[in-house]
Design a protein around this motif. Structure first.
Motif, short mmCIF file in Angstrom:
data_model
loop_
_atom_site.label_atom_id
_atom_site.label_comp_id
_atom_site.label_asym_id
_atom_site.label_seq_id
_atom_site.Cartn_x
_atom_site.Cartn_y
_atom_site.Cartn_z
N UNK A 443 -34.96 67.71 18.39
CA UNK A 443 -33.70 67.20 17.85
C UNK A 443 -32.53 67.53 18.77
N UNK A 444 -32.57 68.72 19.35
CA UNK A 444 -31.50 69.12 20.28
C UNK A 444 -31.46 68.20 21.49
N UNK A 445 -32.60 67.96 22.10
CA UNK A 445 -32.62 67.10 23.28
C UNK A 445 -32.35 65.64 22.92
N UNK A 446 -32.72 65.22 21.72
CA UNK A 446 -32.39 63.86 21.30
C UNK A 446 -30.87 63.68 21.25
N UNK A 447 -30.17 64.71 20.80
CA UNK A 447 -28.70 64.66 20.76
C UNK A 447 -28.13 64.66 22.18
#
Length: 538
Positions: A443-447
């Protein structure tokens, strides 16, 4: 009589609308909280007014006083505040900066509250401690639905009702937190305070707490060792029968900063408490509270950075040396622009995390918030003391004098990095989140990758970060470096996507490009400092 004293080249007082902040306006515009804009400016004008600046000065120069006994020798355990402390609290509560968002059905209520907290924190930081705790208490208290039904409406009330009375009889409540013990610090599992069942649904607590925030609060969430292990309890200061709960205030802490706010050592002398959540799951229960106060740590640090940058730019605009205004001198412009960039990166990340708080049914948003909050709390709060020191130095000797307000900002700055887990605790919490919730990494890298292709230097930094995370050797030893990198790429991605080009380009060129020194004011030649500084002119 000849003139011996003429005042020239002194800076006029700074009165301004604190909410006239382009980075904040842009962050609010990315949420559904447009309804809060008028209220933000109402708060901003008040926060930047001469009147409230005077309140702030007085509550810090006239610190809280502990009254353990009355004149007859009766134990009273009261804290006496300067009257303007209550004025500040009344403004904060009446604008819903405490628990009001939990019962507000308007869209993006938590993001709106975060924006108001950021604005009003620039008035005076100390009183925001009990405000933050009251906000954070609600989700933890919901682990006991009966207690939540009874007290949540009063915690969310927009009426400030100071005074020692049975909680259910008051118009509004303030909550505190009491976890730390002298032998444990952040290691709360080492706590020795005990809680034994009383047979009537309540528990009796015995023990000592090394830091109890806001001891004048109406109730506290605390941790104690119950028969089933470390557990969370709610303790009111006044019991349902109107008698005082035996919570003894031993002394107030003599702190570096945060002088207006009372922090205390207390003893539970067979104090009455009610279980919140299950026995043995106290940390899991109270972590709901901690996660929300950690967001306020980031918001508070971002708020202080904005205040420092605005004050420094104001001073440099009106102060002349060597034939021209300080702000027009290239090296000072370099420093000021760097301070503005750091402040804007902090508010962008903090408000993005606040917005995630409004999407509690979105699993990806919550996974992002879990990891993003840990890394942002670490980095933004770690940067604040250095930022305050540099902003103070922009004033020269005037900044070292209390009347400037800068020493108070400087003393306040380290607190947010310590509160709710110091730097190492925050960095290790980020590693813990990655290990226990791998979905948070995705989720962090998707952001972050929403900015992919926007700046090659950011893209390279993301690639380097992925390689760092793939190497698990000595990861704990490298935790600070890794978490710093995560915070920077999150900030960079938000600025590349949303900030003016001058801000984003300078951020990526320095924080990722290697063309940056170790101090503020080392931006590379060609940086559009005028455009950046203009965003902090008021």
């Amino acid at each position: 009589m000849p003139a011996t004293h003429e005042v020239v080249n002194q800076v006029p007082p700074l009165e301004h609308d604190v909410a006239a902040d382009p980075a904040l306006a842009e962050a609010v515009g990315r949420t559904d909280a447009s309804w809060v804009v008028d209220e933000l400016h109402e708060l901003g004008r008040l926060a930047g007014s001469e009147q409230v600046q005077e309140w702030s000065r007085l509550v810090n120069e006239n610190e809280p006083v502990l009254r353990t006994h009355d004149r007859y020798g009766h134990r009273i355990d009261e804290v006496e505040f300067h009257p303007h402390w209550h004025d500040l609290m009344n403004v904060a509560v009446s604008h819903g900066l405490q628990a009001a968002p939990w019962r507000d059905e308007r869209p993006a209520a938590h993001a709106a509250r975060a924006a108001k907290f950021y604005v009003w924190s620039q008035s005076e930081a100390g009183h925001t401690c009990p405000i933050s705790m009251t906000y954070a208490a609600v989700p933890a208290l919901r682990a006991n639905p009966e207690l939540a039904d009874k007290y949540e409406p009063l915690l969310a009330s927009t009426e400030y009702d100071f005074g020692l009375r049975e909680p259910s009889t008051k118009r509004g409540l303030i909550a505190g937190m009491s976890m730390t013990e002298k032998q444990g610090g952040s290691d709360v599992r080492a706590n020795t305070t005990t809680a034994r069942p009383a047979g009537d649904g309540s528990y009796r607590l015995v023990g000592h707490k090394w830091f109890t925030s806001a001891p004048m609060s109406d109730m506290f969430l605390t941790l104690a060792q119950a028969p089933g292990g470390l557990s969370c309890f709610l303790l009111p200061r006044v019991l349902p029968d109107g008698s005082r709960n035996p919570i003894r205030l031993q002394r107030l802490k003599d702190k570096l900063g945060n002088r207006s706010n009372a922090s205390s050592e207390i003893e539970y002398d067979d104090a009455v408490g009610w279980l919140v959540g299950e026995e043995g799951r106290g940390v899991r229960t109270i972590i709901e509270m901690v996660n929300n106060t950690r967001l306020d740590c980031a918001l508070g640090s971002a708020s202080g950075m904005r205040l420092g940058a605005v004050r420094a730019v104001h001073h440099a605009t009106h102060r002349h040396a060597f034939g021209k205004a300080l702000v027009d001198q290239p090296l000072m412009a370099n420093v000021l622009a760097d301070l503005v960039i750091e402040a804007e990166a902090a508010v962008a990340a903090s408000m993005r995390l606040a917005a995630a708080g409004d999407r509690r049914d979105d699993e990806q948003e919550q996974a992002f918030r879990r990891l993003g909050l840990a890394v942002t709390k670490y980095w933004v709060c770690k940067r604040a003391p250095m930022h305050a020191a540099e902003a103070l130095e922009c004033f020269g000797g005037n900044g070292y004098v209390e009347e400037s307000g800068m020493p108070r900002l400087y003393r306040e700055a380290p607190l947010m990095s310590i509160w709710e887990g110091s730097g190492n605790v925050a960095a290790l919490d980020a590693l813990r989140a990655m290990g226990r919730q791998p979905e948070s990494v995705a989720a962090f890298f998707a952001e972050v990758e929403l900015a992919a292709g926007g700046d090659a230097r950011l893209d390279d930094a993301v690639d380097r970060l992925k390689k760092d995370l793939s190497d698990v050797d000595d990861l704990e030893f490298r935790a600070r470096r890794v978490v710093e990198s995560m915070a920077l790429v999150l900030q960079g991605s938000l600025l590349v996507r949303h900030a003016p080009r001058a801000v984003a380009d300078a951020f990526c060129g320095t924080r990722f490009g290697g063309d940056w020194g170790l101090a503020f004011g080392t931006l590379p030649a060609g940086t559009d400092t005028s455009a950046i500084i203009a965003r902090a002119r008021v």
